[in-house]
Design an enzyme around this catalytic site. Structure first.
Site, PDB file in Angstrom:
ATOM      1  N   ARG A 103      -1.722   4.522 -14.628  1.00  0.00           N
ATOM      2  CA  ARG A 103      -0.369   3.977 -14.841  1.00  0.00           C
ATOM      3  C   ARG A 103      -0.074   3.680 -16.307  1.00  0.00           C
ATOM      4  NH1 ARG A 103      -0.177  -0.645 -10.239  1.00  0.00           N
ATOM      5  NH2 ARG A 103      -0.650   0.644  -8.436  1.00  0.00           N
ATOM      6  N   ARG A 142       6.230   2.167 -16.156  1.00  0.00           N
ATOM      7  CA  ARG A 142       6.006   0.781 -15.743  1.00  0.00           C
ATOM      8  C   ARG A 142       6.034  -0.244 -16.859  1.00  0.00           C
ATOM      9  NH1 ARG A 142       2.603   3.395 -11.869  1.00  0.00           N
ATOM     10  NH2 ARG A 142       3.348   3.035  -9.757  1.00  0.00           N
ATOM     11  N   ARG A 158      14.465   5.108 -18.670  1.00  0.00           N
ATOM     12  CA  ARG A 158      14.717   5.151 -17.233  1.00  0.00           C
ATOM     13  C   ARG A 158      16.004   4.458 -16.797  1.00  0.00           C
ATOM     14  NH1 ARG A 158      11.339   4.813 -13.197  1.00  0.00           N
ATOM     15  NH2 ARG A 158      13.272   4.512 -12.090  1.00  0.00           N
ATOM     16  N   ASP A 173       4.729  11.172  -9.042  1.00  0.00           N
ATOM     17  CA  ASP A 173       4.288  10.203  -8.036  1.00  0.00           C
ATOM     18  C   ASP A 173       3.617  10.958  -6.899  1.00  0.00           C
ATOM     19  OD1 ASP A 173       4.577   7.170  -7.272  1.00  0.00           O
ATOM     20  OD2 ASP A 173       4.855   8.311  -5.431  1.00  0.00           O
ATOM     21  N   TYR A 216       1.893   6.315   3.809  1.00  0.00           N
ATOM     22  CA  TYR A 216       3.331   6.179   3.525  1.00  0.00           C
ATOM     23  C   TYR A 216       4.168   6.897   4.575  1.00  0.00           C
ATOM     24  CZ  TYR A 216       2.025   4.059  -0.849  1.00  0.00           C
ATOM     25  OH  TYR A 216       1.499   3.200  -1.769  1.00  0.00           O
TER      26      TYR A 216
HETATM   27  O1  1CP Z   1       0.699   6.587 -15.454  1.00  0.00           O
HETATM   28  C1  1CP Z   1       1.485   6.772 -14.518  1.00  0.00           C
HETATM   29  O2  1CP Z   1       2.282   5.912 -14.106  1.00  0.00           O
HETATM   30  C2  1CP Z   1       1.445   8.137 -13.945  1.00  0.00           C
HETATM   31  C3  1CP Z   1       2.375   8.417 -12.886  1.00  0.00           C
HETATM   32  C4  1CP Z   1       2.128   7.843 -11.509  1.00  0.00           C
HETATM   33  C5  1CP Z   1       1.005   7.972 -10.690  1.00  0.00           C
HETATM   34  C6  1CP Z   1      -0.342   8.592 -11.043  1.00  0.00           C
HETATM   35  C7  1CP Z   1       3.117   7.143 -10.764  1.00  0.00           C
HETATM   36  C8  1CP Z   1       4.460   6.794 -11.259  1.00  0.00           C
HETATM   37  N1  1CP Z   1       2.622   6.932  -9.509  1.00  0.00           N
HETATM   38  C9  1CP Z   1       1.333   7.423  -9.432  1.00  0.00           C
HETATM   39  C10 1CP Z   1       0.453   7.458  -8.267  1.00  0.00           C
HETATM   40  C11 1CP Z   1       0.720   6.579  -7.109  1.00  0.00           C
HETATM   41  N2  1CP Z   1       1.912   6.274  -6.517  1.00  0.00           N
HETATM   42  C12 1CP Z   1      -0.296   5.964  -6.365  1.00  0.00           C
HETATM   43  C13 1CP Z   1      -1.762   6.144  -6.632  1.00  0.00           C
HETATM   44  C14 1CP Z   1      -2.208   5.323  -7.767  1.00  0.00           C
HETATM   45  C15 1CP Z   1      -2.272   3.854  -7.540  1.00  0.00           C
HETATM   46  O3  1CP Z   1      -3.059   3.426  -6.671  1.00  0.00           O
HETATM   47  O4  1CP Z   1      -1.570   3.146  -8.254  1.00  0.00           O
HETATM   48  C16 1CP Z   1       0.302   5.234  -5.334  1.00  0.00           C
HETATM   49  C17 1CP Z   1      -0.391   4.400  -4.289  1.00  0.00           C
HETATM   50  C18 1CP Z   1       1.705   5.439  -5.436  1.00  0.00           C
HETATM   51  C19 1CP Z   1       2.732   4.891  -4.570  1.00  0.00           C
HETATM   52  C20 1CP Z   1       3.712   4.064  -5.322  1.00  0.00           C
HETATM   53  N3  1CP Z   1       4.660   4.600  -6.144  1.00  0.00           N
HETATM   54  C21 1CP Z   1       3.795   2.662  -5.393  1.00  0.00           C
HETATM   55  C22 1CP Z   1       2.869   1.686  -4.673  1.00  0.00           C
HETATM   56  C23 1CP Z   1       3.536   1.032  -3.503  1.00  0.00           C
HETATM   57  C24 1CP Z   1       2.534   0.335  -2.591  1.00  0.00           C
HETATM   58  O5  1CP Z   1       2.178   0.928  -1.569  1.00  0.00           O
HETATM   59  O6  1CP Z   1       2.133  -0.795  -2.922  1.00  0.00           O
HETATM   60  C25 1CP Z   1       4.863   2.357  -6.252  1.00  0.00           C
HETATM   61  C26 1CP Z   1       5.379   1.004  -6.626  1.00  0.00           C
HETATM   62  C27 1CP Z   1       5.386   3.593  -6.730  1.00  0.00           C
HETATM   63  C28 1CP Z   1       6.492   3.792  -7.716  1.00  0.00           C
HETATM   64  C29 1CP Z   1       6.090   4.335  -9.023  1.00  0.00           C
HETATM   65  N4  1CP Z   1       5.309   5.454  -9.230  1.00  0.00           N
HETATM   66  C30 1CP Z   1       5.193   5.689 -10.588  1.00  0.00           C
HETATM   67  C31 1CP Z   1       5.948   4.671 -11.281  1.00  0.00           C
HETATM   68  C32 1CP Z   1       6.113   4.582 -12.765  1.00  0.00           C
HETATM   69  C33 1CP Z   1       6.497   3.828 -10.281  1.00  0.00           C
HETATM   70  C34 1CP Z   1       7.334   2.598 -10.516  1.00  0.00           C
HETATM   71  C35 1CP Z   1       8.733   2.834 -10.115  1.00  0.00           C
HETATM   72  C36 1CP Z   1       9.737   2.860 -11.193  1.00  0.00           C
HETATM   73  O7  1CP Z   1       9.440   2.848 -12.407  1.00  0.00           O
HETATM   74  O8  1CP Z   1      10.919   2.880 -10.787  1.00  0.00           O
END
Ligand code: 1CP
Length: 345
Positions: free
Chosen positions: A30, A34, A43, A79, A154
């Site tokens: 991440r 974020r 964004r 994602d 999911y």
């Molecule tokens: O560095 C990075 O952020 C790379 C991009 C990336 C990656 C590798 C994002 C962007 N998501 C992911 C993988 C991801 N997504 C995982 C596996 C990694 C981990 O365990 O963190 C998981 C479980 C998700 C699902 C997800 N997407 C969640 C978790 C929800 C839960 O079940 O608790 C969330 C909050 C997201 C949204 C998301 N994905 C990525 C970003 C930057 C965001 C935030 C949303 C936004 O900015 O609007």
């Protein structure tokens, strides 16, 4: 396009292959998105999934932490649910919540209604990866996909879940539906990784974030074969494979055996405990992500312990034990990066 000549000297690629390194390579899960102010500005007014489908934004967001921190690898901004969206599953990523699926998957017919993924579903991914590889030069790009269990959670729950109860109920009670769903997701994940590697990604990470909800017996019987298929497909493309989950202290050996070159370890398991479990594989991790909120010298002292413990492994890639927490001060991550890269080996 031929790989950039400097990639051969990449500390990240050397560490994942178990070769000697000049410094311990570091990147952060991440790191893109974020927490960075330049990310939040970009964004504004653009939905998460929309931003993942715009190559110009994907390139810029992926590059931001590379420029700011000088990390040893980039993680592709996307994602784990993006490939599902691309094949037509009705889902969205809701701010502050995460992925939400309009019609949760419960039956064999629901599974069969999900199309397989072909490169034609994701031309924007190919374009973004190609653009990135050009900009990154000698810094490797890590492509990624969600592992079948975590993505299934999911789809079956319809959104984020703490206990994954409906998902595991399907695994326990409807093995035919479960098997079809896991095969479907494994096929999509393998095809999605192939698109990223074909366009120039140097390594892949399979995120099974929620696998820690499983006993070793259930993981081995109902999940591992499907993740193994994805990892084997990536292995045939010739790229190193990282396999990561949260709370997986009792699964680390199996996650390695599933076909990983590198096993990602969360912060709850000391690397000294993890290394013997993964055998002749590299490890990735595993500083507690909250340590960046501690005074710098406390954080770096703990980072030094992680690096020292990592010496026992075939290779070590420094990372946090899970993703960067959104409130993290970017300057503290910059200090951590410099500390790891200059720590004498
Ligand atoms: O560095 C990075 O952020 C790379 C991009 C990336 C990656 C590798 C994002 C962007 N998501 C992911 C993988 C991801 N997504 C995982 C596996 C990694 C981990 O365990 O963190 C998981 C479980 C998700 C699902 C997800 N997407 C969640 C978790 C929800 C839960 O079940 O608790 C969330 C909050 C997201 C949204 C998301 N994905 C990525 C970003 C930057 C965001 C935030 C949303 C936004 O900015 O609007």
């Amino acid at each position: 396009m031929a790989p950039h000549p400097d990639l051969a000297q990449s500390a990240f690629l050397q560490a994942v292959r178990g070769e000697p390194v000049s410094h311990t390579p570091v990147w952060f899960m991440r790191q893109a998105g974020r927490s960075l102010p330049e990310y939040l500005r970009l964004r504004e007014g653009v939905g998460m999934l929309e931003s993942c489908m715009r190559p110009d934004m994907v390139v810029e967001i992926t590059m931001q932490p590379v420029r700011r921190y000088g990390v040893d690898a980039a993680i592709f901004f996307s994602d784990i649910v993006l490939p599902l969206k691309a094949v037509g599953v009705d889902l969205d990523i809701k701010p502050g919540v995460g992925p939400v699926v309009a019609q949760p998957v419960r039956t064999l017919a629901d599974v069969e209604a999900i199309p397989d993924l072909t490169p034609d579903h994701v031309p924007f991914i190919t374009e973004a990866v190609r653009g990135l590889v050009g900009e990154l030069g000698g810094t490797p790009l890590i492509g990624f996909a969600g592992a079948p269990f975590t993505v299934a959670s999911y789809l079956v729950e319809g959104g984020p879940s703490k206990d994954h109860a409906r998902t595991k109920a399907m695994m326990f009670g409807a093995p035919d539906v479960w098997d079809a769903l896991m095969r479907k997701i494994a096929g999509i994940a393998a095809a999605y990784l192939e698109v990223q590697v074909a366009a120039g990604a140097s390594a892949v990470q399979l995120f099974d974030s929620w696998a820690g909800a499983l006993t070793p017996g259930d993981y081995r019987a109902s999940v591992m074969p499907h993740s193994a298929r994805v990892l084997a497909a990536a292995g045939e493309l010739g790229v190193p494979r990282i396999h990561f989950g949260v709370g997986t202290s009792n699964l680390l050996g199996l996650m390695g055996e599933a076909g990983a070159d590198v096993v990602g370890v969360d912060w709850r398991t000391p690397l000294a405990t993890a290394v013997p479990q993964v055998g002749d594989r590299a490890v990735q991790g595993n500083l507690d992500p909250t340590l960046v909120f501690a005074p710098t010298e406390v954080m770096t002292a703990r980072a030094a312990e992680v690096i020292e413990a990592g010496r026992a492994a075939r290779g070590h890639v420094f990372n946090l034990g899970h993703g960067v927490i959104p409130a993290t001060d970017p300057d503290q991550l910059a200090r951590l990066t410099e500390f790891v890269q200059t720590y004498p080996l």
